[in-house]
Design a protein around this motif. Structure first.
Motif, PDB file in Angstrom:
ATOM      1  N   ASN A  40      55.186  36.091  -3.516  1.00 38.94           N
ATOM      2  CA  ASN A  40      56.388  36.405  -2.755  1.00 38.94           C
ATOM      3  C   ASN A  40      57.190  37.533  -3.432  1.00 38.94           C
ATOM      4  N   ALA A  41      57.275  37.472  -4.755  1.00 40.19           N
ATOM      5  CA  ALA A  41      57.999  38.511  -5.499  1.00 40.19           C
ATOM      6  C   ALA A  41      57.338  39.874  -5.297  1.00 40.19           C
ATOM      7  N   ASN A  42      56.020  39.895  -5.324  1.00 41.54           N
ATOM      8  CA  ASN A  42      55.307  41.164  -5.123  1.00 41.54           C
ATOM      9  C   ASN A  42      55.560  41.715  -3.727  1.00 41.54           C
ATOM     10  N   ARG A  43      55.649  40.807  -2.788  1.00 41.99           N
ATOM     11  CA  ARG A  43      55.924  41.221  -1.411  1.00 41.99           C
ATOM     12  C   ARG A  43      57.284  41.912  -1.317  1.00 41.99           C
ATOM     13  N   PHE A  44      58.229  41.448  -2.132  1.00 40.88           N
ATOM     14  CA  PHE A  44      59.572  42.034  -2.123  1.00 40.88           C
ATOM     15  C   PHE A  44      59.738  43.118  -3.196  1.00 40.88           C
ATOM     16  N   ASN A  45      58.596  43.552  -3.769  1.00 44.21           N
ATOM     17  CA  ASN A  45      58.613  44.625  -4.774  1.00 44.21           C
ATOM     18  C   ASN A  45      59.518  44.328  -5.969  1.00 44.21           C
ATOM     19  N   VAL A  46      59.588  43.070  -6.352  1.00 46.21           N
ATOM     20  CA  VAL A  46      60.324  42.721  -7.568  1.00 46.21           C
ATOM     21  C   VAL A  46      59.493  43.200  -8.762  1.00 46.21           C
ATOM     22  N   ASP A  47      60.156  43.797  -9.728  1.00 47.50           N
ATOM     23  CA  ASP A  47      59.447  44.310 -10.907  1.00 47.50           C
ATOM     24  C   ASP A  47      58.994  43.131 -11.776  1.00 47.50           C
ATOM     25  N   MET A  48      57.687  42.911 -11.831  1.00 43.45           N
ATOM     26  CA  MET A  48      57.143  41.765 -12.572  1.00 43.45           C
ATOM     27  C   MET A  48      56.494  42.218 -13.887  1.00 43.45           C
ATOM     28  N   THR A  49      56.750  43.457 -14.283  1.00 36.55           N
ATOM     29  CA  THR A  49      56.034  43.972 -15.456  1.00 36.55           C
ATOM     30  C   THR A  49      56.500  43.345 -16.776  1.00 36.55           C
TER      31      THR A  49
END
Ligand SMILES: N[C@@H](CCC(=O)N[C@@H](CS)C(=O)NCC(=O)O)C(=O)O
Length: 213
Positions: A173-182
């Protein structure tokens, strides 16, 4: 068993992973959350789940909502891999991790919350994205710190648990919202390990019959 869900629903995704991990066959019934004003609001679905949210599991004449209650139900009633570790403290710790995601991150970014922000409070797209980004980041920052203490290959040592199920669905879900997960090496390692497993792949949103490309 029958699972009412939606391909991109984070909560339904959790239940699909659990059912596949347990090796339980089920029929998926798609409830489109956006089309025609949202099928979750139609009388036939609201009669099944008055919360007007997915997922809902049907097992014979038994109906159950809330993804974590469903996962617990299938875990205790069906044989197969256990989704909780043995030991009272280990079990409680895993539950807390799952709830950190399911209660502290997910509800704030849910569709109806975003629709309320946009339609009732006139919050623009940029502010809405900032809202999602903020609450996901607050939540994942805390999860990362927890995983430093608890993780092995998976969230809790080397056993796949409900915490992994919640984490994988929330990161999708975070990736879908382009949340920076780096900035989350522990989270990313656990998610990579989980996504190598067939049960997690079968449950992926894009692998569902109602997925729209
Ligand atoms: N706590 C519930 C959350 C259920 C939920 O929020 N489902 C979302 C999809 S992930 C939904 O149906 N949203 C519809 C809406 O917001 O109108 C659970 O874990 O089952």
């Amino acid at each position: 068993m029958k699972l009412y869900g939606y391909w991109r629903s984070t909560a339904a995704y959790r239940v699909r992973i659990a059912l596949h991990l347990k090796g339980i066959e089920f029929d998926s019934v798609a409830v489109h959350l956006v089309k025609n004003g949202g099928e979750q609001y139609k009388d036939n679905y609201a009669a099944i789940n008055p919360n007007q949210l997915v997922p809902t599991l049907i097992d014979g004449d038994f109906s159950l909502n809330q993804s974590l209650a469903i996962i617990d139900y299938v875990d205790v009633t069906k044989a197969g891999l256990s989704l909780y570790p043995d030991g009272i403290q280990a079990r409680a710790k895993v539950q807390a991790l799952a709830l950190d995601i399911a209660c502290e991150i997910h509800p704030l970014n849910n569709l109806r919350v975003q629709q309320y922000l946009a339609c009732d409070l006139s919050v623009g797209n940029e502010a809405k994205s900032a809202w999602v980004d903020h609450w996901m980041t607050v939540g994942f920052n805390a999860i990362e710190k927890q995983l430093v203490r608890t993780a092995g290959c998976y969230c809790f040592k080397d056993q796949i648990t409900v915490a992994d199920i919640c984490l994988v669905a929330q990161v999708y879900n975070a990736n879908r919202f382009n949340v920076d997960m780096t900035g989350y090496p522990y989270i990313n390692r656990v998610v990579d390990n989980c996504n190598k497993l067939e049960a997690f792949q079968l449950a992926l949103p894009e692998n569902q019959a109602d997925a729209v490309n």
